[in-house]
Design a protein around this motif. Structure first.
Motif, PDB file in Angstrom:
ATOM      1  N   VAL A  45       1.501  11.597  -9.146  1.00 19.51           N
ATOM      2  CA  VAL A  45       1.822  11.337 -10.515  1.00 19.51           C
ATOM      3  C   VAL A  45       0.998  12.608 -11.159  1.00 19.51           C
ATOM      4  CG1 VAL A  45       1.344   9.921 -12.514  1.00 19.51           C
ATOM      5  CG2 VAL A  45       1.920   8.938 -10.127  1.00 19.51           C
ATOM      6  N   GLY A  46       1.702  13.416 -12.188  1.00 17.41           N
ATOM      7  CA  GLY A  46       1.008  14.402 -12.954  1.00 17.41           C
ATOM      8  C   GLY A  46       0.390  15.463 -11.910  1.00 17.41           C
ATOM      9  N   GLY A  47       1.077  15.699 -10.622  1.00 14.72           N
ATOM     10  CA  GLY A  47       0.357  16.488  -9.764  1.00 14.72           C
ATOM     11  C   GLY A  47      -0.655  16.137  -8.835  1.00 14.72           C
ATOM     12  N   VAL A  48      -1.208  14.639  -9.083  1.00 14.13           N
ATOM     13  CA  VAL A  48      -2.107  14.262  -8.339  1.00 14.13           C
ATOM     14  C   VAL A  48      -1.600  13.064  -7.395  1.00 14.13           C
ATOM     15  CG1 VAL A  48      -4.591  13.156  -8.635  1.00 14.13           C
ATOM     16  CG2 VAL A  48      -3.737  14.611 -10.403  1.00 14.13           C
ATOM     17  N   ARG A  49      -1.965  13.182  -6.226  1.00 16.65           N
ATOM     18  CA  ARG A  49      -1.769  11.968  -5.349  1.00 16.65           C
ATOM     19  C   ARG A  49      -2.663  10.671  -5.644  1.00 16.65           C
ATOM     20  NH1 ARG A  49       2.582  11.908  -2.327  1.00 16.65           N
ATOM     21  NH2 ARG A  49       1.786  11.076  -0.612  1.00 16.65           N
ATOM     22  N   VAL A  50      -2.068   9.946  -6.022  1.00 19.85           N
ATOM     23  CA  VAL A  50      -2.658   8.453  -6.408  1.00 19.85           C
ATOM     24  C   VAL A  50      -2.141   7.351  -5.689  1.00 19.85           C
ATOM     25  CG1 VAL A  50      -3.102   9.255  -8.775  1.00 19.85           C
ATOM     26  CG2 VAL A  50      -0.992   8.099  -8.285  1.00 19.85           C
ATOM     27  N   ASP A  51      -2.917   6.229  -5.754  1.00 19.78           N
ATOM     28  CA  ASP A  51      -2.609   4.895  -5.022  1.00 19.78           C
ATOM     29  C   ASP A  51      -1.717   4.199  -5.889  1.00 19.78           C
ATOM     30  OD1 ASP A  51      -3.726   4.245  -2.270  1.00 19.78           O
ATOM     31  OD2 ASP A  51      -5.545   4.612  -3.334  1.00 19.78           O
ATOM     32  N   LEU A  52      -0.748   3.596  -5.444  1.00 26.08           N
ATOM     33  CA  LEU A  52       0.340   2.821  -6.238  1.00 26.08           C
ATOM     34  C   LEU A  52       0.047   1.248  -6.059  1.00 26.08           C
ATOM     35  CD1 LEU A  52       3.798   4.629  -6.093  1.00 26.08           C
ATOM     36  CD2 LEU A  52       2.004   4.908  -7.620  1.00 26.08           C
ATOM     37  N   GLY A  53      -0.935   1.041  -5.037  1.00 26.88           N
ATOM     38  CA  GLY A  53      -1.194  -0.330  -4.820  1.00 26.88           C
ATOM     39  C   GLY A  53      -2.786  -0.435  -4.976  1.00 26.88           C
ATOM     40  N   ALA A  54      -3.313  -1.375  -3.779  1.00 23.32           N
ATOM     41  CA  ALA A  54      -4.675  -1.229  -3.881  1.00 23.32           C
ATOM     42  C   ALA A  54      -5.361  -0.044  -3.417  1.00 23.32           C
ATOM     43  CB  ALA A  54      -5.039  -2.245  -2.506  1.00 23.32           C
ATOM     44  N   GLU A  55      -6.457   0.224  -4.166  1.00 21.32           N
ATOM     45  CA  GLU A  55      -7.325   1.566  -3.998  1.00 21.32           C
ATOM     46  C   GLU A  55      -8.507   1.445  -3.312  1.00 21.32           C
ATOM     47  OE1 GLU A  55      -7.686   3.405  -7.502  1.00 21.32           O
ATOM     48  OE2 GLU A  55      -9.090   1.797  -8.389  1.00 21.32           O
ATOM     49  N   SER A  56      -8.869   0.273  -2.798  1.00 23.32           N
ATOM     50  CA  SER A  56     -10.239   0.015  -2.222  1.00 23.32           C
ATOM     51  C   SER A  56     -10.155  -0.922  -1.206  1.00 23.32           C
ATOM     52  CB  SER A  56     -11.303  -0.472  -3.100  1.00 23.32           C
ATOM     53  OG  SER A  56     -10.936  -1.623  -3.925  1.00 23.32           O
ATOM     54  N   ILE A  57     -11.060  -1.078  -0.190  1.00 25.81           N
ATOM     55  CA  ILE A  57     -11.132  -1.840   0.888  1.00 25.81           C
ATOM     56  C   ILE A  57     -12.460  -2.719   0.897  1.00 25.81           C
ATOM     57  CG2 ILE A  57     -11.029  -2.052   3.441  1.00 25.81           C
ATOM     58  CD1 ILE A  57      -9.531   0.388   3.512  1.00 25.81           C
ATOM     59  N   GLY A  98      -6.355   8.526  -1.016  1.00 25.01           N
ATOM     60  CA  GLY A  98      -5.616   7.304  -1.175  1.00 25.01           C
ATOM     61  C   GLY A  98      -5.601   6.216  -0.078  1.00 25.01           C
ATOM     62  N   VAL A  99      -5.910   5.283  -0.365  1.00 22.79           N
ATOM     63  CA  VAL A  99      -5.816   3.979   0.708  1.00 22.79           C
ATOM     64  C   VAL A  99      -4.379   3.869   1.299  1.00 22.79           C
ATOM     65  CG1 VAL A  99      -6.017   1.271   0.874  1.00 22.79           C
ATOM     66  CG2 VAL A  99      -7.615   2.564  -0.057  1.00 22.79           C
ATOM     67  N   GLY A 100      -3.454   4.503   0.384  1.00 19.70           N
ATOM     68  CA  GLY A 100      -2.018   4.057   1.121  1.00 19.70           C
ATOM     69  C   GLY A 100      -2.062   5.065   2.206  1.00 19.70           C
ATOM     70  N   ARG A 101      -2.665   5.917   2.575  1.00 19.74           N
ATOM     71  CA  ARG A 101      -2.867   6.685   3.931  1.00 19.74           C
ATOM     72  C   ARG A 101      -2.957   5.696   5.106  1.00 19.74           C
ATOM     73  NH1 ARG A 101      -6.947  11.190   3.899  1.00 19.74           N
ATOM     74  NH2 ARG A 101      -5.725  11.561   5.826  1.00 19.74           N
ATOM     75  N   PHE A 102      -3.726   4.703   4.682  1.00 15.75           N
ATOM     76  CA  PHE A 102      -3.775   3.751   5.953  1.00 15.75           C
ATOM     77  C   PHE A 102      -2.710   3.330   6.586  1.00 15.75           C
ATOM     78  CE2 PHE A 102      -6.013  -0.449   7.100  1.00 15.75           C
ATOM     79  CZ  PHE A 102      -6.291  -0.098   8.298  1.00 15.75           C
ATOM     80  N   PRO A 103      -1.686   2.649   6.027  1.00 19.00           N
ATOM     81  CA  PRO A 103      -0.822   2.187   6.873  1.00 19.00           C
ATOM     82  C   PRO A 103       0.271   3.422   7.520  1.00 19.00           C
ATOM     83  CG  PRO A 103      -0.129   1.998   4.490  1.00 19.00           C
ATOM     84  CD  PRO A 103      -1.615   2.062   4.718  1.00 19.00           C
ATOM     85  N   VAL A 104       0.213   4.707   6.815  1.00 14.29           N
ATOM     86  CA  VAL A 104       0.750   6.022   7.452  1.00 14.29           C
ATOM     87  C   VAL A 104      -0.155   6.137   8.923  1.00 14.29           C
ATOM     88  CG1 VAL A 104       1.236   8.363   7.136  1.00 14.29           C
ATOM     89  CG2 VAL A 104       1.385   6.749   5.090  1.00 14.29           C
ATOM     90  N   ALA A 105      -1.214   6.325   8.680  1.00 16.20           N
ATOM     91  CA  ALA A 105      -2.037   6.492   9.860  1.00 16.20           C
ATOM     92  C   ALA A 105      -1.996   5.464  11.000  1.00 16.20           C
ATOM     93  CB  ALA A 105      -3.732   6.725   9.414  1.00 16.20           C
ATOM     94  N   LEU A 106      -1.832   4.277  10.393  1.00 17.42           N
ATOM     95  CA  LEU A 106      -1.544   3.022  11.398  1.00 17.42           C
ATOM     96  C   LEU A 106      -0.420   3.249  12.016  1.00 17.42           C
ATOM     97  CD1 LEU A 106      -2.864   0.722  12.566  1.00 17.42           C
ATOM     98  CD2 LEU A 106      -2.227  -0.592  10.416  1.00 17.42           C
ATOM     99  N   THR A 107       0.667   3.637  11.453  1.00 22.97           N
ATOM    100  CA  THR A 107       2.031   3.685  11.865  1.00 22.97           C
ATOM    101  C   THR A 107       2.206   4.850  12.774  1.00 22.97           C
ATOM    102  OG1 THR A 107       3.192   2.878   9.794  1.00 22.97           O
ATOM    103  CG2 THR A 107       4.540   4.327  11.139  1.00 22.97           C
ATOM    104  N   LEU A 125       0.921  -1.067  -0.015  1.00 20.76           N
ATOM    105  CA  LEU A 125      -0.146   0.100  -0.065  1.00 20.76           C
ATOM    106  C   LEU A 125       1.065   1.104   0.041  1.00 20.76           C
ATOM    107  CD1 LEU A 125      -2.746  -1.089   2.724  1.00 20.76           C
ATOM    108  CD2 LEU A 125      -2.848  -1.220   0.134  1.00 20.76           C
ATOM    109  N   ALA A 126       0.667   2.200  -0.908  1.00 20.06           N
ATOM    110  CA  ALA A 126       1.538   3.289  -1.106  1.00 20.06           C
ATOM    111  C   ALA A 126       0.960   4.420  -1.788  1.00 20.06           C
ATOM    112  CB  ALA A 126       2.938   3.017  -1.718  1.00 20.06           C
ATOM    113  N   VAL A 127       1.301   5.367  -1.663  1.00 17.39           N
ATOM    114  CA  VAL A 127       0.643   6.771  -2.342  1.00 17.39           C
ATOM    115  C   VAL A 127       1.829   7.311  -3.068  1.00 17.39           C
ATOM    116  CG1 VAL A 127      -1.597   6.706  -1.479  1.00 17.39           C
ATOM    117  CG2 VAL A 127       0.537   7.904  -0.477  1.00 17.39           C
ATOM    118  N   ALA A 128       1.642   8.159  -4.172  1.00 16.90           N
ATOM    119  CA  ALA A 128       2.763   8.964  -4.705  1.00 16.90           C
ATOM    120  C   ALA A 128       2.201   9.733  -5.716  1.00 16.90           C
ATOM    121  CB  ALA A 128       3.749   8.130  -5.555  1.00 16.90           C
TER     122      ALA A 128
END
Length: 487
Positions: free
Chosen positions: A66-78, A245-254, A61-64
């Motif tokens: 791309v083209g000025g937009v924060r997007v998920d690089l892995g799973a995008e839904s739960i 982005g779902v990639g925010r989930f592990p960040v908040a969990l950390t 799970l990660a966000v980055a």
């Protein structure tokens, strides 16, 4: 060698069952982080340490940007219809950012056309074959409506036969091969990046196991399941996402773990795990300069192959089973356009039988309103299936070019997709465990062998499901096993 002395543990309220005073979690993906969070909630006084071999937490799970937009690089839904992951997301401060897809409609890119995804099916298995009109050929539809070509499974079963079956073979027996090729295969491929003729019914579609065991007609079983779902009071949306982005989930969990006192050691690869008289010894660091750590209890939250290496001495039977779990590698190509005309719906799946380069696409800025608010058009395409690695050997630019060509062909309007303002290719090597026939029994054997070692538990995508919700549920189970102390 330096070390951390193991605690003798605390006791429960009645003083009868010692609790671990020190707990190690090996693996800092979402499963490991969730396990650490749950242990700390159950045992606030325990010293909990997460060891992660890479610099980054969160696993796949990660966000980055791309083209000025924060997007998920892995799973995008739960998965929203089971509570563990969404409840944990709320608990770590993301309640106000939980969202649901703006559209639930999708298509299948079949025989050169985008065909609306049929309604009234369970993982591609129809309750009424007529819903597949437009997706199947005339011959395929006749075969689906004709019924089983062979006697039912219950009449064919012998004592020597396994109690599991591949989803593809089971569905093909009732509805014919075309249903598998055109709908079941792309749906299962979207989840596991695997093959319907190898994926376990018990593991992937457990709701159909009673029909398999009893010999109940498959369409009848699916119809009853779908009717029960439709009749549920206030049914929940199937999926949830997270604004930003779902990639925010592990960040908040950390952040929540660290606020609670969990110690997280990044870039700390655990190489050895052995049982001691008092608990467990972990060895990390480079071979010339090993570092020993002593703990009362350990949760192993890494994929099957590294888990097998760690458990080879402590739980050899579990290690042998884990080493037999195969993994698929995939790549996700994300494209950002200033403006692009997309068909209706959230995206499309691709039957492998058509030989396309991509296996699925998501119109992310259509599916998620928070992305649509960026003013950009965001489209993702996935590449790669189990044991089909040739396409993944291409360098990023070539992979992106081929994926974009498929997207343009699928959409069918030459000018609908111009040149992207930016693109990104994310590779997830060995990212998806394959749930082969017999997987559920394999997991039972693994857990039985692990349970024989006090203060040891496992969790992650290799066991009960590859999605975020299943991983969090697996972490919760492991944390409960450890927090309970010895039986």
């Amino acid at each position: 060698m330096t070390g951390q002395t193991a605690s003798q543990g605390s006791t429960s309220g009645d003083g009868s069952r010692p609790k671990p005073g020190t707990v190690a979690v090996i693996g800092g993906g979402v499963s490991g982080l969730a396990a650490a969070w749950y242990v700390k909630q159950a045992l606030p006084e325990a010293a909990v340490t997460v060891f992660e071999g890479s610099p980054r937490l969160g696993g796949k799970l990660a966000v980055a940007e791309v083209g000025g937009v924060r997007v998920d690089l892995g799973a995008e839904s739960i998965l929203n219809r089971r509570p563990e992951a969404v409840d944990l997301a709320r608990a770590v401060g993301l309640a106000d950012d939980l969202v649901h897809p703006a559209t639930a409609s999708a298509s299948v890119w079949s025989r050169g056309e985008l065909v609306p995804m049929p309604k009234g099916h369970l993982m591609g298995v129809p309750g009424d074959p007529s819903v597949l009109t437009g997706l199947l050929s005339a011959a395929g539809l006749r075969r689906a409506e004709a019924g089983p070509a062979l006697p039912s499974r219950s009449r064919l079963r012998t004592e020597a036969e396994t109690d599991d079956i591949a989803v593809g073979g089971y569905v093909a027996e009732r509805f014919g091969r075309e249903v598998v090729d055109r709908l079941v295969e792309p749906l299962l491929g979207g989840v596991y990046a695997g093959h319907a003729d190898e994926i376990s019914l018990r593991a992937a579609v457990p709701a159909l196991v009673p029909a398999f065991e009893s010999g109940q007609p498959l369409d009848e079983a699916v119809s009853k399941i779908l009717a029960a779902q439709a009749g549920a009071a206030n049914p929940k949306p199937v999926f949830a996402g997270i604004r930003g982005g779902v990639g925010r989930f592990p960040v908040a969990l950390t952040e929540s773990c660290e606020s609670a006192g969990v110690t997280i050691q990044r870039e700390t690869m655990v190489r050895e795990l052995t049982r001691t008289a008092e608990g467990w010894r972990l060895v990390s660091g480079p071979v010339p300069s090993p570092v020993a750590h002593e703990f009362d209890a350990v949760i192993v939250a890494v994929p099957g192959t590294p888990a097998a290496r760690l458990l080879k001495d402590a739980a050899p039977a579990a290690a042998a089973e884990l080493s037999g779990i195969e993994y698929a590698s995939v790549a996700l190509a994300t494209f950002v356009f200033d403006d692009a005309a997309l068909p209706a719906g959230s995206g499309f799946l691709v039957p492998p039988a058509d030989g396309r380069f991509i296996k699925a696409s998501t119109f992310s800025s259509v599916k998620w309103s928070w992305l649509g608010e960026s003013g950009k058009t965001v489209v993702r395409a996935s590449v790669g299936r189990h044991r089909e690695t040739a396409d993944l050997q291409r360098e990023d630019g070539e992979l992106a070019t081929l994926a974009l060509a498929d997207l343009r062909t699928a959409i069918g309007a030459p000018d609908a997709l111009g040149e992207p303002v930016d693109w990104h290719v994310q590779r997830w090597g060995g990212g998806l465990p394959q749930y082969a026939v017999g997987h559920v029994a394999r997991v039972e054997r693994i857990r039985s062998a692990v349970a024989a070692q006090p203060g040891l538990a496992v969790c992650g995508a290799a066991y009960d499901g590859v999605g975020i919700a299943a991983c969090v549920a697996s972490a919760l189970r492991a944390a409960r096993e450890i927090s309970a102390g010895p039986a």
